[in-house]
Design a protein around this motif. Structure first.
Motif, short mmCIF file in Angstrom:
data_model
loop_
_atom_site.label_atom_id
_atom_site.label_comp_id
_atom_site.label_asym_id
_atom_site.label_seq_id
_atom_site.Cartn_x
_atom_site.Cartn_y
_atom_site.Cartn_z
N PRO A 47 18.46 67.27 -53.36
CA PRO A 47 18.88 67.65 -54.72
C PRO A 47 19.32 66.43 -55.52
CG PRO A 47 20.54 68.27 -53.11
CD PRO A 47 19.35 67.82 -52.33
N ASN A 345 27.81 66.84 -50.07
CA ASN A 345 27.06 66.99 -51.32
C ASN A 345 26.18 65.78 -51.63
OD1 ASN A 345 28.34 69.52 -51.85
ND2 ASN A 345 30.15 68.41 -52.56
N THR A 407 25.55 68.65 -57.91
CA THR A 407 24.12 68.80 -57.62
C THR A 407 23.59 70.19 -57.96
OG1 THR A 407 24.60 69.39 -55.32
CG2 THR A 407 24.18 67.07 -55.79
N THR A 408 24.43 71.09 -58.43
CA THR A 408 23.98 72.44 -58.79
C THR A 408 24.44 72.79 -60.20
OG1 THR A 408 25.95 73.48 -57.81
CG2 THR A 408 23.98 73.24 -56.41
N TRP A 409 23.71 73.70 -60.82
CA TRP A 409 24.01 74.16 -62.18
C TRP A 409 24.15 75.67 -62.16
CZ3 TRP A 409 24.93 71.49 -66.65
CH2 TRP A 409 24.97 72.22 -67.83
N GLU A 410 25.06 76.16 -62.97
CA GLU A 410 25.24 77.61 -63.11
C GLU A 410 25.03 78.02 -64.56
OE1 GLU A 410 29.01 78.82 -61.60
OE2 GLU A 410 28.58 78.20 -59.53
N GLU A 465 19.93 76.63 -63.00
CA GLU A 465 20.45 77.46 -61.91
C GLU A 465 19.32 77.87 -60.97
OE1 GLU A 465 22.45 81.86 -61.44
OE2 GLU A 465 23.20 80.55 -63.04
N GLU A 466 19.53 77.65 -59.67
CA GLU A 466 18.50 77.99 -58.70
C GLU A 466 18.16 79.48 -58.80
OE1 GLU A 466 17.56 76.62 -54.21
OE2 GLU A 466 19.43 77.73 -54.46
N ARG A 493 14.63 72.72 -55.05
CA ARG A 493 15.66 71.70 -54.86
C ARG A 493 15.17 70.53 -54.00
NH1 ARG A 493 18.92 71.99 -50.28
NH2 ARG A 493 20.76 71.50 -51.53
N GLU A 557 14.59 75.13 -59.32
CA GLU A 557 15.83 74.70 -59.97
C GLU A 557 15.68 73.47 -60.86
OE1 GLU A 557 18.87 73.27 -57.25
OE2 GLU A 557 17.96 71.27 -57.43
#
Length: 609
Positions: A47, A345, A407-410, A465-466, A493, A557
């Protein structure tokens, strides 16, 4: 029976606690995330750290040196970076073509914002020994080698430092000594002095090219040099070239395991030192004494340096190449921690490996030798971590890494670029920006990608967002076409492309089937909208037609815009030391420049059909 079982469980738990090692001298730090690198992919199948901007500071150029640093040298490596009185400073060493082969010098460049850099100037020239002094056998010339570049003294003086040594081996007996000069506020450089001679040879003020720092008439400069010599943490960065036969270094390393020191203070106050090849040690007394360096099993790396620091958001980051192959050093990643002990992470900082344009000895592929702003130096404004490194030991880059690293989006994505200052930082987008390519927001608040580089491209990535089902939409205008097509990918990812669109010669094609799904005209805006599903085999819906996804993935993602085709070469089978000619026409911009404008980017997950 029940009571006996409880006693056994309690004893096991207690035993496990007593044997715990993470955080102690036996294991000062650990990576607990479990992600590992896919060696077949430039980004390792990992990611991305969201919002990182990769900026090429120097693009090596042999036949048109006026476009770079006026020398045309193509081995450029080992950069260091700092910030002082409202300006970034970056220095790096340079040789004509090969590692450790003479002549060698160190160059210096500066920037107000870290994103636009001035033409480099010579900070430490090629070493010219006094008359009658020649290279000692078995050496045959002089080069530079340094692990540390800058020091801001308690009295406010900024010093830049480097190390002169013999080729091919500047270490220990091959070393001459550490040199230093002051960088003044107006950008001028003070005289060069030696600040320490190697302890492995008999060099002194009488047989070297520059005076010792104590001969300076500037009291403030002498005080700054003495403060540097007294700082056991800063000077531990010097241990590579001179192992300190005179007891200068307090670290006990009898078998010379440690290379390329970086360090930081953990939350508990102890100092962690990090080195190449996964080594680490602890000091509880500011570097006066150290635990024995140990190799950390969870840190997978080779000889491409490991950089650790406390970040401005109060957390910690460690940056390195997470793979054990020495000549193939990619990707560059960051892992993060709350306490400076347990890191997690893993996210990509630089996941691109362009073609190496010039052959050279030991010019390893990929972004490596990463360094940040050393603890105790001034920090630039804004919540960013700044890193510098070389790519292919040829070009010099910096990366601006937004904090906190994530490393992630919401949530949904809806970017119209209206709130972004023209030519300013593009928040939440991962930007790859070579010197002859550009990614920027124009005065009309559109995302623009330009490309004049035959061997590289501009790229902009938006993490969303995944999702197993997502609607993608954007407006695009191909203003001018160069030699390569414009490509759009939707990936998972790990970078696997579920959808890949190719814009070329007026047609929009779906890669994999090469089926035309639309048309475009130059200099005219067009909306592109489609839906991606990954359940039940996965499909892409373009208008009312379904197509199989290019690669099967569990979820998607990332949305990627790129001014050239996908690349996976060089790979780890590409010969690293087979001599070859420079790539054709690599020193001149392409005859035609690609220009692409993008606006109104949306990524909206959905659950219904």
């Amino acid at each position: 029976m029940k009571r006996t079982l409880l006693l056994v469980v309690a004893f096991c738990a207690l035993s496990g606690h007593l044997q715990a090692q993470t955080g102690t001298a036996a294991e000062p730090v650990a990576y607990v995330g479990g992600e590992i690198c896919n060696p077949r992919l430039h980004d390792g199948g990992l990611p991305y750290a969201i919002g990182v901007e990769n900026i090429q500071v120097l693009r090596a150029n042999r036949t048109h040196p006026e476009l770079t640093e006026d020398f045309g040298w193509t081995y450029n490596h080992a950069p260091n970076i700092t910030y002082w009185n409202g300006r970034f400073y970056l220095q790096y060493l340079s040789n004509p073509s090969d590692e450790h082969q003479p002549p060698g010098h160190t160059l210096l460049t500066t920037s107000v914002d870290g994103r636009t850099w001035e033409k480099p100037q010579v900070a430490f020239p090629v070493y010219t020994p006094p008359e009658g002094i020649s290279p000692q056998k078995p050496y045959y010339g002089y080069i530079m080698h340094q692990r540390m570049g800058f020091y801001t003294a308690p009295n406010g003086r900024l010093l830049t430092v480097a190390f002169y040594g013999h080729s091919y081996d500047p270490f220990k007996e091959g070393g001459i000594g550490r040199v230093v000069r002051e960088i003044h506020k107006d950008g001028t450089l003070g005289p060069i002095y030696f600040v320490r001679y190697t302890s492995h040879a008999h060099w002194n003020e009488g047989n070297t090219a520059y005076p010792f720092y104590t001969q300076s008439k500037d009291k403030g400069f002498r005080e700054a040099c003495q403060s540097l010599l007294n700082d056991k943490l800063k000077t531990l960065q010097w241990i590579d070239e001179d192992r300190g036969l005179d007891g200068f270094y307090h670290l006990k390393d009898s078998i010379n395991r440690v290379q390329a020191t970086s360090y930081f203070h953990r939350k508990d106050g102890q100092v962690v030192a990090l080195w190449k090849w996964s080594f680490a040690a602890l000091s509880a007394d500011e570097g006066e004494t150290w635990s024995a360096p140990v190799r950390i099993p969870s840190l997978i790396m080779a000889g491409g340096k490991n950089w650790g620091q406390r970040t401005q958001d109060g957390r910690y980051a460690m940056c390195y190449n997470p793979i054990e192959t020495q000549p193939y050093r990619y990707p560059l990643i960051a892992i993060t921690s709350d306490d400076g002990i347990r890191f997690d992470n893993m996210g990509v900082v630089h996941g691109e490996v362009p073609p190496r344009r010039f052959f050279g000895e030991n010019k390893d592929f990929g972004p490596c030798y990463v360094r940040g702003i050393t603890e105790g130096e001034q920090q630039p404004p804004g919540q960013n971590m700044w890193l510098t490194y070389s790519v292919n030991k040829e070009d010099i880059w910096v990366s601006r890494v937004p904090l906190p690293i994530r490393t992630t989006w919401e949530g949904t994505i809806s970017d119209d670029f209206e709130g972004i200052e023209p030519f300013g930082m593009i928040e939440n987008w991962n930007i790859y920006r070579p010197r002859w390519c550009n990614v920027f927001v124009n005065p009309q608040h559109q995302l623009c990608l330009t490309d004049s580089d035959t061997y590289d491209y501009a790229r902009a990535i938006r993490v969303f967002e995944e999702s197993q089902r997502v609607r993608i939409s954007f407006d695009v205008m191909i203003e001018a076409e160069g030699g390569d097509p414009f490509e759009v990918d939707v990936t998972d990812r790990h970078g696997e492309r579920a959808v890949s669109l190719v814009f070329e010669k007026g047609q929009i094609r779906l890669l994999g089937t090469n089926t035309p799904v639309g048309q475009y005209q130059l200099r005219r805006w067009q909306n592109v909208s489609f839906a991606v599903t990954t359940s039940a085999g996965g499909s892409t819906r373009w208008k009312e037609t379904d197509f199989a996804n290019y690669h099967a993935v569990k979820a998607v993602e990332r949305l990627s815009f790129r001014t050239g085709p996908y690349r996976n070469l060089p790979d780890r089978n590409t010969p690293n030391q087979d001599k070859c000619e420079p790539l054709p026409n690599c020193d001149v911009p392409a005859a035609k420049t690609s220009i692409v404008r993008i606006d109104n980017v949306q990524a909206v997950p959905f659950t219904n059909d």
